[in-house]
Scaffold this motif. Structure first.
Motif, PDB file in Angstrom:
ATOM      1  N   ALA A   1     -18.946   7.655  10.721  1.00 47.12           N
ATOM      2  CA  ALA A   1     -18.138   8.709  10.124  1.00 47.12           C
ATOM      3  C   ALA A   1     -18.527  10.068  10.707  1.00 47.12           C
ATOM      4  CB  ALA A   1     -18.331   8.720   8.610  1.00 47.12           C
ATOM      5  N   PRO A   2     -17.612  11.033  10.675  1.00 53.66           N
ATOM      6  CA  PRO A   2     -17.950  12.356  11.206  1.00 53.66           C
ATOM      7  C   PRO A   2     -19.102  12.968  10.424  1.00 53.66           C
ATOM      8  CG  PRO A   2     -15.927  12.450   9.920  1.00 53.66           C
ATOM      9  CD  PRO A   2     -16.257  11.003  10.099  1.00 53.66           C
ATOM     10  N   PRO A   3     -19.955  13.730  11.094  1.00 61.01           N
ATOM     11  CA  PRO A   3     -21.130  14.307  10.435  1.00 61.01           C
ATOM     12  C   PRO A   3     -20.786  15.384   9.402  1.00 61.01           C
ATOM     13  CG  PRO A   3     -21.463  14.161  12.803  1.00 61.01           C
ATOM     14  CD  PRO A   3     -20.003  13.916  12.558  1.00 61.01           C
TER      15      PRO A   3
ATOM     16  N   GLN B   1     -12.187   4.813   7.828  1.00 56.70           N
ATOM     17  CA  GLN B   1     -11.929   4.782   6.392  1.00 56.70           C
ATOM     18  C   GLN B   1     -12.763   5.865   5.715  1.00 56.70           C
ATOM     19  OE1 GLN B   1     -13.523   1.368   4.489  1.00 56.70           O
ATOM     20  NE2 GLN B   1     -13.301   2.237   2.441  1.00 56.70           N
ATOM     21  N   GLU B   2     -14.046   5.932   6.059  1.00 53.46           N
ATOM     22  CA  GLU B   2     -14.926   6.947   5.480  1.00 53.46           C
ATOM     23  C   GLU B   2     -14.493   8.350   5.899  1.00 53.46           C
ATOM     24  OE1 GLU B   2     -17.878   8.512   3.156  1.00 53.46           O
ATOM     25  OE2 GLU B   2     -17.246   6.410   3.275  1.00 53.46           O
ATOM     26  N   ALA B   3     -14.103   8.491   7.158  1.00 53.44           N
ATOM     27  CA  ALA B   3     -13.644   9.794   7.644  1.00 53.44           C
ATOM     28  C   ALA B   3     -12.428  10.279   6.873  1.00 53.44           C
ATOM     29  CB  ALA B   3     -13.320   9.710   9.138  1.00 53.44           C
ATOM     30  N   ALA B   4     -11.502   9.365   6.615  1.00 51.11           N
ATOM     31  CA  ALA B   4     -10.244   9.739   5.975  1.00 51.11           C
ATOM     32  C   ALA B   4     -10.418  10.145   4.514  1.00 51.11           C
ATOM     33  CB  ALA B   4      -9.250   8.587   6.077  1.00 51.11           C
ATOM     34  N   LYS B   5     -11.502   9.702   3.884  1.00 51.50           N
ATOM     35  CA  LYS B   5     -11.719  10.062   2.485  1.00 51.50           C
ATOM     36  C   LYS B   5     -11.829  11.569   2.303  1.00 51.50           C
ATOM     37  CE  LYS B   5     -14.094   5.818   1.001  1.00 51.50           C
ATOM     38  NZ  LYS B   5     -15.391   5.250   0.556  1.00 51.50           N
ATOM     39  N   GLY B   6     -12.363  12.253   3.296  1.00 46.55           N
ATOM     40  CA  GLY B   6     -12.528  13.697   3.174  1.00 46.55           C
ATOM     41  C   GLY B   6     -11.660  14.486   4.114  1.00 46.55           C
TER      42      GLY B   6
ATOM     43  N   ILE C   1       0.849  -1.179   0.000  1.00 48.14           N
ATOM     44  CA  ILE C   1       0.000   0.000   0.000  1.00 48.14           C
ATOM     45  C   ILE C   1       0.888   1.234   0.000  1.00 48.14           C
ATOM     46  CG2 ILE C   1      -1.861   1.184   1.200  1.00 48.14           C
ATOM     47  CD1 ILE C   1      -2.362  -1.419   2.717  1.00 48.14           C
ATOM     48  N   ASN C   2       0.835   2.018  -1.042  1.00 49.85           N
ATOM     49  CA  ASN C   2       1.610   3.248  -0.999  1.00 49.85           C
ATOM     50  C   ASN C   2       0.881   4.422  -1.631  1.00 49.85           C
ATOM     51  OD1 ASN C   2       1.757   2.642  -3.667  1.00 49.85           O
ATOM     52  ND2 ASN C   2       3.998   2.590  -3.802  1.00 49.85           N
ATOM     53  N   GLU C   3      -0.447   4.323  -1.663  1.00 55.03           N
ATOM     54  CA  GLU C   3      -1.226   5.441  -2.165  1.00 55.03           C
ATOM     55  C   GLU C   3      -1.438   6.459  -1.057  1.00 55.03           C
ATOM     56  OE1 GLU C   3      -2.252   6.078  -5.237  1.00 55.03           O
ATOM     57  OE2 GLU C   3      -1.078   4.347  -5.812  1.00 55.03           O
ATOM     58  N   PRO C   4      -1.603   7.743  -1.369  1.00 53.08           N
ATOM     59  CA  PRO C   4      -1.841   8.770  -0.363  1.00 53.08           C
ATOM     60  C   PRO C   4      -3.112   8.510   0.423  1.00 53.08           C
ATOM     61  CG  PRO C   4      -1.200   9.768  -2.426  1.00 53.08           C
ATOM     62  CD  PRO C   4      -1.437   8.307  -2.707  1.00 53.08           C
ATOM     63  N   LEU C   5      -3.079   8.894   1.673  1.00 53.71           N
ATOM     64  CA  LEU C   5      -4.235   8.697   2.529  1.00 53.71           C
ATOM     65  C   LEU C   5      -5.324   9.705   2.253  1.00 53.71           C
ATOM     66  CD1 LEU C   5      -2.594   8.056   5.995  1.00 53.71           C
ATOM     67  CD2 LEU C   5      -3.481   6.392   4.407  1.00 53.71           C
ATOM     68  N   ILE C   6      -4.956  10.889   1.906  1.00 49.90           N
ATOM     69  CA  ILE C   6      -5.927  11.960   1.889  1.00 49.90           C
ATOM     70  C   ILE C   6      -5.769  12.771   0.616  1.00 49.90           C
ATOM     71  CG2 ILE C   6      -6.773  13.965   3.141  1.00 49.90           C
ATOM     72  CD1 ILE C   6      -5.302  12.788   5.554  1.00 49.90           C
ATOM     73  N   SER C   7      -6.822  12.904  -0.167  1.00 46.40           N
ATOM     74  CA  SER C   7      -6.671  13.554  -1.458  1.00 46.40           C
ATOM     75  C   SER C   7      -6.279  15.017  -1.316  1.00 46.40           C
ATOM     76  CB  SER C   7      -7.980  13.447  -2.246  1.00 46.40           C
ATOM     77  OG  SER C   7      -9.052  14.008  -1.535  1.00 46.40           O
ATOM     78  N   GLU C   8      -6.940  15.763  -0.445  1.00 49.32           N
ATOM     79  CA  GLU C   8      -6.621  17.189  -0.357  1.00 49.32           C
ATOM     80  C   GLU C   8      -5.271  17.416   0.282  1.00 49.32           C
ATOM     81  OE1 GLU C   8      -8.449  21.360   1.343  1.00 49.32           O
ATOM     82  OE2 GLU C   8      -9.711  19.621   1.051  1.00 49.32           O
TER      83      GLU C   8
ATOM     84  N   PHE D   1      -7.661   4.414   0.454  1.00 49.38           N
ATOM     85  CA  PHE D   1      -8.782   4.043   1.290  1.00 49.38           C
ATOM     86  C   PHE D   1      -9.863   3.318   0.512  1.00 49.38           C
ATOM     87  CE2 PHE D   1      -6.787   7.107   4.056  1.00 49.38           C
ATOM     88  CZ  PHE D   1      -6.870   6.445   5.256  1.00 49.38           C
ATOM     89  N   GLU D   2      -9.986   3.638  -0.775  1.00 51.52           N
ATOM     90  CA  GLU D   2     -10.916   2.859  -1.574  1.00 51.52           C
ATOM     91  C   GLU D   2     -10.450   1.406  -1.641  1.00 51.52           C
ATOM     92  OE1 GLU D   2     -11.150   4.824  -5.276  1.00 51.52           O
ATOM     93  OE2 GLU D   2     -11.877   6.703  -4.423  1.00 51.52           O
TER      94      GLU D   2
END
Length: 464
Positions: free
Chosen positions: A327-329, A407-412, A3-10, A19-20
């Protein structure tokens, strides 16, 4: 499976493919087919790191470490490093990171940087990159490559790897007491009062409604929040973004005294006024929140992954076995809150034995150390340990729920504004936020005053 993809797009400018991929593997349990690759990765890492931890007989490493329930279990491994290397570790300070930051700044001011290893954090590190050495010069490249690329990128300042990430990648999710939502009487009364079904909240407006509904002060509270230091500023920052606002504009000027900023601050103000949060919440930091939710006196708690194991431990928590995680609201903009960062360890430029210090930092972040931390809920920063975390979660419903929520939280997720003055700004802004929460100022007045102070800080720093 590497696994070496970035955790967070922004945070790192790419899509969150990591995370996907994580979600797909978690749900489809594809680990078995990749086990040979994981074993090969372990073997290669072991061979290339054969000189670690090394021998340093008679060496003493002075260290300043972050303290707190979710961080200190790792330090029990220091004795193993001492036995393996012949060196000793002298922990000269152990405090929460806010106090540790102040102490480090004091050391810089008086020229007392005579210690070797220090806890660090991606939000704090940009303030003082010059005091820490480049860990890439002390450790095998293969060991550094074993970390998630995104975390190494965020730990690198001006071309120097100033921090080696530990298994403490931080983004928040919402913990809640499941029995409150299963109670039929609660469901009926809530539906009658608010007009919608009582389910774990997906928006911050729902958090407000539910916190006020569950609150029965002084015995029970709907929610809570950290109310001082960077903690409240960070929470305000993510709420601001969820409301569609920005903290600093495109020119780097403070922009949080906006309509979105007032809406974000009013979330804290209104809950405090309604007594849906403890009266002392403006003095709370992270350990206070963790202990509060574990005491069984708080319904909903936005918190870090490192608390998951503690909350579900019958020996430590009154809510063990009754903990749900989502996930966070979302704010009114439709975006979830997602303030994030990660912890790590650094070696000072002034350290007399950088090689021994680097070995200690490596040991506290190696696979065994990361597995120990990740077992309690924190998210790891080594690729291979992610494989292990997914495998461990496959037969554990609670850990699977935790992993899916984060996982869902980290997407954003996103970092703090990329300014070396972030912590100094936080120290100026948080008293103004407190003034609004306590009713001493209107939210608009508090934010206007905070923006003026932040502008002056940025101007003095040459950033404006």
């Amino acid at each position: 499976m590497y696994i070496n993809e970035p955790l967070i797009s922004e945070l790192f400018g790419r899509a969150p493919a990591f995370f996907e991929s994580l979600g797909r593997r978690l749900m489809k349990n594809l680990l078995a087919g990749a086990s040979a690759g994981v074993i090969a990765l372990f073997a290669v890492g072991s061979a290339l790191a054969q000189d670690l931890p090394g021998k340093f007989d008679g060496v003493t490493i002075d260290a300043k470490l972050i303290g707190g329930q979710q961080y200190e279990k790792l330090y029990a491994r220091i004795g193993e490093w001492e036995a393996a290397t012949g060196a000793k570790v002298n922990v000269i300070s152990k405090k929460n990171h806010f106090d540790l930051d102040k102490e480090i700044k004091s050391d810089i001011a008086v020229g007392a940087l005579n210690w070797c290893v220090g806890s660090n954090h991606s939000s704090f590190a940009p303030q003082y990159p010059g005091i820490y050495t480049d860990l890439a010069a002390l450790l095998p490249k293969e060991e550094i490559d074993a970390f998630v690329d995104a975390n190494i990128s965020a730990s690198t300042l001006d071309g120097k790897l100033v921090m080696l990430p530990r298994a403490q990648f931080d983004v928040s999710a919402l913990y809640y007491q499941k029995s409150l939502y299963a109670d039929e009487d609660n469901k009926a009364k809530f539906k009658e009062k608010y007009g919608y079904d009582l389910t774990p909240p997906d928006t911050w407006q729902q958090v407000t409604d539910q916190a006020e509904f569950f609150a029965n002060p002084p015995d029970f509270y709907g929610t809570q929040f950290a109310g001082k230091e960077e903690a409240i500023n960070g929470r305000f920052y993510e709420m601001l973004r969820a409301e569609g606002g920005e903290y600093l504009d495109a020119d780097g000027k403070p922009a949080f005294n906006s309509e979105a900023g007032v809406r974000a601050l009013n979330w804290f103000v209104d809950l405090y006024k309604a007594k849906a949060v403890p009266a002392g919440t403006t003095n709370y930091l992270w350990d206070d929140l963790g202990q509060g939710f574990a005491s069984g006196t708080v319904a909903i708690n936005l918190d870090w992954p490192g608390w998951a194991g503690f909350f579900n431990d019958p020996g430590a928590s009154k809510v063990a076995g009754d903990v749900g995680v989502v996930a966070p609201p979302k704010g009114s903009s439709g975006a979830r809150t997602g303030w994030s960062g990660h912890h790590g360890f650094s070696v000072t430029e002034n350290c007399e034995n950088k090689k021994a210090a680097g070995s200690l930092v490596w040991f506290l972040t190696n696979e065994d150390s990361q597995k120990q931390e990740a077992a309690g809920g924190p998210l790891p920063t080594r690729d291979a340990v992610w494989d292990w975390v997914i495998a461990e979660a496959s037969d554990d419903p609670f850990r699977k729920e935790v992993l899916q929520a984060f996982q869902e939280a980290a997407k954003g997720a996103y970092p703090v504004p990329q300014s070396p003055s972030w912590i100094e700004i936080s120290n100026a802004v948080y008293p103004q936020l407190q003034a609004a929460i306590l009713g001493d100022k209107t939210p608009q007045q508090a934010l206007d005053d905070a923006a003026a102070e932040a502008t002056e800080i940025l101007q003095d720093a040459g950033e404006l």
